[in-house]
Each structure stands twice: as structure tokens, then as C-alpha cells.
Design an enzyme around this catalytic site. Structure first.
Site, PDB file in Angstrom:
ATOM      1  N   GLU A  60       0.742  -1.085   0.069  1.00  0.00           N
ATOM      2  CA  GLU A  60      -0.109   0.002   0.081  1.00  0.00           C
ATOM      3  C   GLU A  60       0.721   1.322  -0.039  1.00  0.00           C
ATOM      4  O   GLU A  60       2.038   1.241   0.750  1.00  0.00           O
ATOM      5  CB  GLU A  60      -0.814  -0.002   1.313  1.00  0.00           C
ATOM      6  CG  GLU A  60      -1.869   1.127   1.505  1.00  0.00           C
ATOM      7  CD  GLU A  60      -2.835   1.558   0.502  1.00  0.00           C
ATOM      8  OE1 GLU A  60      -2.405   1.643  -0.723  1.00  0.00           O
ATOM      9  OE2 GLU A  60      -3.907   1.631   0.910  1.00  0.00           O
ATOM     10  N   ASP A  61       0.335   2.186  -0.624  1.00  0.00           N
ATOM     11  CA  ASP A  61       1.193   3.611  -0.747  1.00  0.00           C
ATOM     12  C   ASP A  61       1.102   4.263   0.692  1.00  0.00           C
ATOM     13  O   ASP A  61       2.299   4.708   1.143  1.00  0.00           O
ATOM     14  CB  ASP A  61       0.605   4.508  -1.747  1.00  0.00           C
ATOM     15  CG  ASP A  61      -1.030   4.568  -1.651  1.00  0.00           C
ATOM     16  OD1 ASP A  61      -1.563   4.173  -0.802  1.00  0.00           O
ATOM     17  OD2 ASP A  61      -1.359   5.386  -2.584  1.00  0.00           O
TER      18      ASP A  61
ATOM     19  N   ASP B 272      -3.330   6.036   6.532  1.00  0.00           N
ATOM     20  CA  ASP B 272      -3.844   7.386   6.784  1.00  0.00           C
ATOM     21  C   ASP B 272      -4.629   7.058   7.970  1.00  0.00           C
ATOM     22  O   ASP B 272      -3.905   7.062   9.094  1.00  0.00           O
ATOM     23  CB  ASP B 272      -4.323   8.163   5.668  1.00  0.00           C
ATOM     24  CG  ASP B 272      -4.900   9.633   6.181  1.00  0.00           C
ATOM     25  OD1 ASP B 272      -4.399  10.196   6.997  1.00  0.00           O
ATOM     26  OD2 ASP B 272      -5.669   9.956   5.274  1.00  0.00           O
TER      27      ASP B 272
ATOM     28  N   PHE C 248      -0.959  16.611   3.097  1.00  0.00           N
ATOM     29  CA  PHE C 248      -1.201  15.766   2.290  1.00  0.00           C
ATOM     30  C   PHE C 248      -0.103  15.897   1.007  1.00  0.00           C
ATOM     31  O   PHE C 248       0.463  16.981   0.783  1.00  0.00           O
ATOM     32  CB  PHE C 248      -2.554  16.635   1.499  1.00  0.00           C
ATOM     33  CG  PHE C 248      -3.165  15.500   0.463  1.00  0.00           C
ATOM     34  CD1 PHE C 248      -4.039  14.440   1.089  1.00  0.00           C
ATOM     35  CD2 PHE C 248      -3.056  15.445  -0.800  1.00  0.00           C
ATOM     36  CE1 PHE C 248      -4.619  13.645  -0.052  1.00  0.00           C
ATOM     37  CE2 PHE C 248      -3.307  14.646  -1.650  1.00  0.00           C
ATOM     38  CZ  PHE C 248      -4.455  13.722  -1.255  1.00  0.00           C
TER      39      PHE C 248
ATOM     40  N   ASP D 280      -1.693  10.610  -5.717  1.00  0.00           N
ATOM     41  CA  ASP D 280      -2.197  11.660  -6.426  1.00  0.00           C
ATOM     42  C   ASP D 280      -3.211  12.703  -5.403  1.00  0.00           C
ATOM     43  O   ASP D 280      -3.676  12.377  -4.458  1.00  0.00           O
ATOM     44  CB  ASP D 280      -3.350  11.083  -7.444  1.00  0.00           C
ATOM     45  CG  ASP D 280      -4.652  10.611  -6.793  1.00  0.00           C
ATOM     46  OD1 ASP D 280      -4.581   9.719  -5.669  1.00  0.00           O
ATOM     47  OD2 ASP D 280      -5.782  11.023  -7.192  1.00  0.00           O
TER      48      ASP D 280
ATOM     49  N   ARG E 262       0.831  11.567  -9.947  1.00  0.00           N
ATOM     50  CA  ARG E 262       1.156  10.021  -9.704  1.00  0.00           C
ATOM     51  C   ARG E 262       2.473   9.887 -10.317  1.00  0.00           C
ATOM     52  O   ARG E 262       3.184   9.188 -10.103  1.00  0.00           O
ATOM     53  CB  ARG E 262       0.402   9.270 -10.203  1.00  0.00           C
ATOM     54  CG  ARG E 262      -1.116   9.223  -9.676  1.00  0.00           C
ATOM     55  CD  ARG E 262      -2.029   8.012  -9.835  1.00  0.00           C
ATOM     56  NE  ARG E 262      -3.395   7.979  -9.685  1.00  0.00           N
ATOM     57  CZ  ARG E 262      -3.894   7.655  -8.554  1.00  0.00           C
ATOM     58  NH1 ARG E 262      -3.318   7.304  -7.564  1.00  0.00           N
ATOM     59  NH2 ARG E 262      -5.224   7.685  -8.165  1.00  0.00           N
TER      60      ARG E 262
HETATM   61  P1  IMP Z   1      -7.045   5.379   4.826  1.00  0.00           P
HETATM   62  O1  IMP Z   1      -8.002   4.444   4.466  1.00  0.00           O
HETATM   63  O2  IMP Z   1      -7.364   6.693   5.481  1.00  0.00           O
HETATM   64  O3  IMP Z   1      -5.874   4.964   5.718  1.00  0.00           O
HETATM   65  O4  IMP Z   1      -6.612   6.003   3.500  1.00  0.00           O
HETATM   66  C1  IMP Z   1      -5.850   5.192   2.542  1.00  0.00           C
HETATM   67  C2  IMP Z   1      -5.908   5.963   1.091  1.00  0.00           C
HETATM   68  O5  IMP Z   1      -6.084   7.319   1.011  1.00  0.00           O
HETATM   69  C3  IMP Z   1      -4.442   5.564   0.559  1.00  0.00           C
HETATM   70  O6  IMP Z   1      -4.414   4.555   0.198  1.00  0.00           O
HETATM   71  C4  IMP Z   1      -4.378   6.791  -0.442  1.00  0.00           C
HETATM   72  O7  IMP Z   1      -5.095   6.634  -1.548  1.00  0.00           O
HETATM   73  C5  IMP Z   1      -5.321   7.993   0.089  1.00  0.00           C
HETATM   74  N1  IMP Z   1      -4.547   8.941   0.758  1.00  0.00           N
HETATM   75  C6  IMP Z   1      -4.165   9.158   2.153  1.00  0.00           C
HETATM   76  N2  IMP Z   1      -3.431  10.259   2.496  1.00  0.00           N
HETATM   77  C7  IMP Z   1      -3.010  10.776   1.299  1.00  0.00           C
HETATM   78  C8  IMP Z   1      -2.009  11.764   0.868  1.00  0.00           C
HETATM   79  O8  IMP Z   1      -1.601  12.317   1.765  1.00  0.00           O
HETATM   80  N3  IMP Z   1      -1.970  12.096  -0.425  1.00  0.00           N
HETATM   81  C9  IMP Z   1      -2.499  11.204  -1.530  1.00  0.00           C
HETATM   82  N4  IMP Z   1      -3.340  10.144  -1.238  1.00  0.00           N
HETATM   83  C10 IMP Z   1      -3.722   9.849   0.296  1.00  0.00           C
HETATM   84 MG    MG Z   2      -4.461   4.355  -2.171  1.00  0.00          MG
END
Ligand code: IMP
Ligand code: MG
Length: 177
Positions: A98-99, A102, A151, A158, A164
Site C-alpha cells: 500500500e502507498d 492514513d 497531504f 495523487d 502520480r
Molecule cells: P485511509 O483509508 O484513510 O488509511 O487512506 C488510505 C488511502 O487514502 C490511501 O491509500 C491513499 O490512496 C489515500 N491517501 C491518504 N493520504 C493521502 C495523501 O496524503 N496523499 C494522497 N493520497 C492519500
Molecule cells: Mg491508495
């Protein structure tokens, strides 16, 4: 909407490449034989492609697409499955790629979903950890970098489908602010 730009470089291409190469070897050390990597689309595709090219031996791949984000920079709190796996996981050693973690909502959904499908083990490799925003606890087994609550874009990540393709990771900011 203010004119946001990736102005401040947080992680250079060099730093990312070095850490990704280390992570590839850490994962391979834990799984010298069977390894099934599942990448979370779309953001993880750049990280995935560098990671597997630094990995000796055999590795199989599959992809899942989930969405917990609307088009902006805040999470909607709801996870939707957009693309499912092509193959079954029976007895496989799975590493999710996973990237960024968050809120943790996406990953806690993915972990529960993949465990329920009979994988022998499910581990998580995440390039970035935005730990201050966590709502659901998730264990990151292989981590690239902890980052502050900003962010970020680039290296697969993206903002409304832009940036990206940047080889580095930058903070998205209003250049006038
Ligand atoms: P989570 O479910 O809140 O942990 O978010 C996961 C997804 O939100 C990641 O896989 C990203 O695609 C997107 N995301 C969260 N933070 C960022 C950021 O700072 N930049 C871009 N995408 C983000
Ligand atoms: Mg993602």
C-alpha cells in the site's frame, strides 16, 4: 478551491529508492519461498513496481482496488471494493502493498477481507505512515517512512488523479500561502 501545488519535497527519489530496496530484502528474508503480493490500486503501483524489481526469487502478484477517499483530500470514512482479486488465497503467504496508511480504514478493511479468504499469513508493507491521523489501529509489518499530517503527492500518490508520475514525494501546498 485554492491553487495547490507540490512545492516542498518531503522525500527525494534517491531516499525512496534506497528504502524500497531495503524493504524488498526484508520481505524476501521473511518469505524466501512462497510470496503472493497484493497491491492496492491505484496509488501503490509505482511502489510495487520498484519493490518487486529489488526482490530476488519468485513472486506472484494480484491487485485490488478499494476507495475510502472522495475526490478531495479528506476521507469519506466508507470503504468500497472497486476491483476484486483474480485468484484464491488458500494457504498463500500474502503481503499487501500500500502507498500510505492514513486513517487506517482502507487497510483494516483489506486485512479482514484477506484473512477471511484462507491465506496462511497476511502482512502489510506500506511506503508511508501518516500515523497522527489514525482512526483504526493497523499493524504495519514493513514500513518505508513515517510522515507528518500533510497531504502528499508523487510516487503513485495523487490529488484528483494528478502528480502520480512525480519520482519524488512532495507536500501539496498553496504556493501563495
Ligand atoms: P485511509 O483509508 O484513510 O488509511 O487512506 C488510505 C488511502 O487514502 C490511501 O491509500 C491513499 O490512496 C489515500 N491517501 C491518504 N493520504 C493521502 C495523501 O496524503 N496523499 C494522497 N493520497 C492519500
Ligand atoms: Mg491508495
Amino acid at each position: 478551491m485554492p491553487d495547490l501545488k507540490p512545492t516542498e519535497i518531503l522525500l527525494s527519489a534517491d531516499r525512496i529508492q534506497k528504502r524500497v530496496a531495503e524493504m524488498a530484502l526484508e520481505i524476501r528474508r521473511d518469505f524466501p519461498d512462497d510470496l503472493h503480493v497484493i497491491a492496492v490500486l491505484k496509488g501503490a503501483f509505482v511502489f510495487l513496481s520498484d519493490l518487486i524489481r529489488r526482490m530476488p526469487g519468485h513472486v506472484s502478484l494480484d491487485f485490488m482496488a478499494v476507495s475510502s477517499y472522495a475526490k478531495g483530500t479528506t476521507s469519506s470514512g466508507e470503504v468500497r471494493l472497486l476491483k476484486d482479486l483474480d485468484t484464491t488465497l488458500d494457504g498463500r503467504n500474502v503481503v499487501i502493498v500500500e502507498d500510505i496508511v492514513d486513517t487506517g480504514l482502507t487497510l483494516s478493511y483489506m486485512l479482514a477481507n484477506l484473512h477471511a479468504r484462507g491465506a496462511a499469513s497476511v502482512k502489510l508493507a506500506a511506503l508511508l505512515d501518516k500515523y497522527e491521523r489514525r482512526q483504526k489501529e493497523v499493524q504495519i509489518d514493513y514500513l518505508g517512512f513515517k510522515i507528518p499530517d500533510e497531504f502528499v503527492v508523487g510516487y503513485g500518490l495523487d490529488f484528483a488523479e494528478r502528480y502520480r508520475n512525480l519520482p519524488f514525494i512532495a507536500v501539496l501546498k498553496n504556493p501563495e500561502a
